[in-house]
Design an enzyme around this catalytic site. Sequence first.
Site, PDB file in Angstrom:
ATOM      1  N   CYS A   1      15.549  97.502 -49.748  1.00 19.02           N
ATOM      2  CA  CYS A   1      15.437  98.584 -48.755  1.00 19.02           C
ATOM      3  C   CYS A   1      15.091  98.069 -47.370  1.00 19.02           C
ATOM      4  CB  CYS A   1      14.406  99.605 -49.225  1.00 19.02           C
ATOM      5  SG  CYS A   1      12.718  98.977 -49.291  1.00 19.02           S
TER       6      CYS A   1
ATOM      7  N   ASP B   1      11.948  94.693 -53.852  1.00 19.86           N
ATOM      8  CA  ASP B   1      11.278  95.179 -52.639  1.00 19.86           C
ATOM      9  C   ASP B   1      10.040  94.315 -52.429  1.00 19.86           C
ATOM     10  OD1 ASP B   1      10.486  96.715 -50.456  1.00 19.86           O
ATOM     11  OD2 ASP B   1       9.745  98.391 -51.648  1.00 19.86           O
TER      12      ASP B   1
ATOM     13  N   HIS C   1      10.214 107.272 -52.449  1.00 20.28           N
ATOM     14  CA  HIS C   1      10.987 107.093 -51.207  1.00 20.28           C
ATOM     15  C   HIS C   1      12.421 107.577 -51.482  1.00 20.28           C
ATOM     16  CE1 HIS C   1      11.982 105.765 -47.328  1.00 20.28           C
ATOM     17  NE2 HIS C   1      11.905 104.451 -47.448  1.00 20.28           N
TER      18      HIS C   1
ATOM     19  N   GLN D   1      15.579 106.764 -49.174  1.00 16.94           N
ATOM     20  CA  GLN D   1      16.034 105.388 -49.308  1.00 16.94           C
ATOM     21  C   GLN D   1      17.021 105.257 -50.469  1.00 16.94           C
ATOM     22  OE1 GLN D   1      15.255 102.405 -47.530  1.00 16.94           O
ATOM     23  NE2 GLN D   1      17.006 101.776 -48.732  1.00 16.94           N
TER      24      GLN D   1
ATOM     25  N   ARG E   1      21.361 104.320 -44.370  1.00 22.86           N
ATOM     26  CA  ARG E   1      20.264 105.267 -44.161  1.00 22.86           C
ATOM     27  C   ARG E   1      20.719 106.372 -43.211  1.00 22.86           C
ATOM     28  NH1 ARG E   1      15.010 103.975 -45.195  1.00 22.86           N
ATOM     29  NH2 ARG E   1      14.783 106.220 -44.986  1.00 22.86           N
TER      30      ARG E   1
ATOM     31  N   ARG F   1       6.368 110.838 -42.983  1.00 20.66           N
ATOM     32  CA  ARG F   1       5.976 109.623 -43.719  1.00 20.66           C
ATOM     33  C   ARG F   1       4.464 109.614 -43.757  1.00 20.66           C
ATOM     34  NH1 ARG F   1       8.222 103.531 -43.139  1.00 20.66           N
ATOM     35  NH2 ARG F   1       9.876 104.609 -44.274  1.00 20.66           N
TER      36      ARG F   1
HETATM   37  N1   CP Z   1      13.432 101.023 -45.734  1.00 20.13           N
HETATM   38  C1   CP Z   1      12.632 101.711 -44.898  1.00 20.13           C
HETATM   39  O1   CP Z   1      12.181 102.842 -45.152  1.00 20.13           O
HETATM   40  O2   CP Z   1      12.397 101.063 -43.713  1.00 20.13           O
HETATM   41  P1   CP Z   1      11.395 101.511 -42.576  1.00 20.13           P
HETATM   42  O3   CP Z   1       9.996 101.329 -43.095  1.00 20.13           O
HETATM   43  O4   CP Z   1      11.705 100.591 -41.427  1.00 20.13           O
HETATM   44  O5   CP Z   1      11.642 102.958 -42.235  1.00 20.13           O
HETATM   45  N1  NVA Z   2       7.584  99.707 -50.696  1.00 19.79           N
HETATM   46  C1  NVA Z   2       7.567  99.581 -49.250  1.00 19.79           C
HETATM   47  C2  NVA Z   2       8.779 100.213 -48.677  1.00 19.79           C
HETATM   48  C3  NVA Z   2       8.891 100.110 -47.189  1.00 19.79           C
HETATM   49  C4  NVA Z   2      10.116 100.777 -46.659  1.00 19.79           C
HETATM   50  C5  NVA Z   2       6.304 100.196 -48.693  1.00 19.79           C
HETATM   51  O1  NVA Z   2       5.909 101.273 -49.158  1.00 19.79           O
HETATM   52  O2  NVA Z   2       5.696  99.607 -47.788  1.00 19.79           O
END
Ligand code: CP
Ligand code: NVA
Length: 309
Positions: A264, A225, A134, A137, A292, A107
Site C-alpha cells: 500500500c 506492509d 483500511h 486501500q 487510489r 483518518r
Molecule cells: N497507503 C496509504 O494510505 O498511504 P498514505 O498514508 O500516504 O495515505
Molecule cells: N499499516 C500502515 C498503513 C499506512 C498506509 C499504518 O497503519 O501505518
Amino acid sequence: MKGNGVRHFLDLSEIPAEELRRVLDFSKDLKARRKAGEVDRPLAGKTLAMVFDKPSTRTRVSFDLAMRQLGGETIMLTGQEMQLGRGETIADTARVLSRFVDAIMIRILDHDDLTELAKHATVPVINGLTRISHPCQVMADVLTFEEHRGNITGRSVAWTGDANNVLASWVHAAQRFDFSLKVATPKELSPRQALKDFVKRTKAKVKFMRDPEEAVEGVDCVVTDTWVSMGDKEAERRHNLLKPYQVNRSLMARADKEAIFMHCLPAHRGEEVSDEVMDGPQSVVFDEAENRLHAQKGILAWCFNAAGD
Ligand code: CP
Ligand code: NVA
C-alpha cells in the site's frame, strides 16, 4: 450503511458484495473515461470534508483530486486545528460537519471514533484508515489486481508480515470477492480474535499460518506492509519478530511465475520488502498508488449515489 439512506464506507465487511462490485465498476469506468480525456462532473456543488488526525500522502492527495476531477470541492482539516483537539465530542463534530458538507472522509486511529462519527453524521462517512482497517486501500488493491491478472474471484493472494489494518481489509475483501487468502504472521503479531471470528462465521477462504514460504506457494499475488504502523510501539521487537517475513526475491520465487507484488506504501525498503522486489518486474506498487485516485472516485460516486442508479 445506515437505515436512513446514508451510504457510509466504513468497512468492506459491512457492504454487500454486489455493492462493492458496483464501486469497482464505477472506478474502472471513471478511470477509462478520464484516460480518454472525458470530463465528468457528477459531484458538482458537493463538498467533502477531509479530516486527518494522522499523516497521509496518498489518501489525502487522491481524495482531494478525486473530488475535484468529479466537479466537487474539499475542505482539509487536521485534528489539532479543530475543536476536536480541545475536547469537542465526536458526536457534536459529526452533527456540525453534517450541516456544512456533503460527506466526511476521516483518518483516525481509534475505530470507535470512526463509528461514533458515522452514528451521528447525517452525511456519508468514509474510513480513510483506522488502527483496525483500511478499506479504501484494498478497493484500490483489488482494482489493481484485476487490471493485471483479471477477475479476482477464485484467485489466490498471500499476505506476509504484520496482521495490521490493511490485512484486516484484505480478509474482508477475500470474503466479499470470494478469493483465497493465506496469511503468514508471527504468533506474537497474529490477527485479532474478531478477525478470526469473522473468517469462521462467514466461511471465508482465509487461512492463518506462521510460515511465509507456505503462504506464498503458487499464489497469484503477494502482499505485505510496514512492520510498524501508525500508533504501534516496540518497533525493535516488531522488527526482530518480522525479519523472517520480508518479501525478497527468494520468497517471490515460490509464488506463481506470473504473480504480482503489492504494497500500500509507504514502503520501508530493506525491511518488509527488498529493493529488488519493489523495483522488479512483478511489482505493481505504483499502479496501486495511482489506483487510489480511481478507487476513491468509485467510492465517492457510490456514497453520493451519483453513478449509474
Ligand atoms: N497507503 C496509504 O494510505 O498511504 P498514505 O498514508 O500516504 O495515505
Ligand atoms: N499499516 C500502515 C498503513 C499506512 C498506509 C499504518 O497503519 O501505518
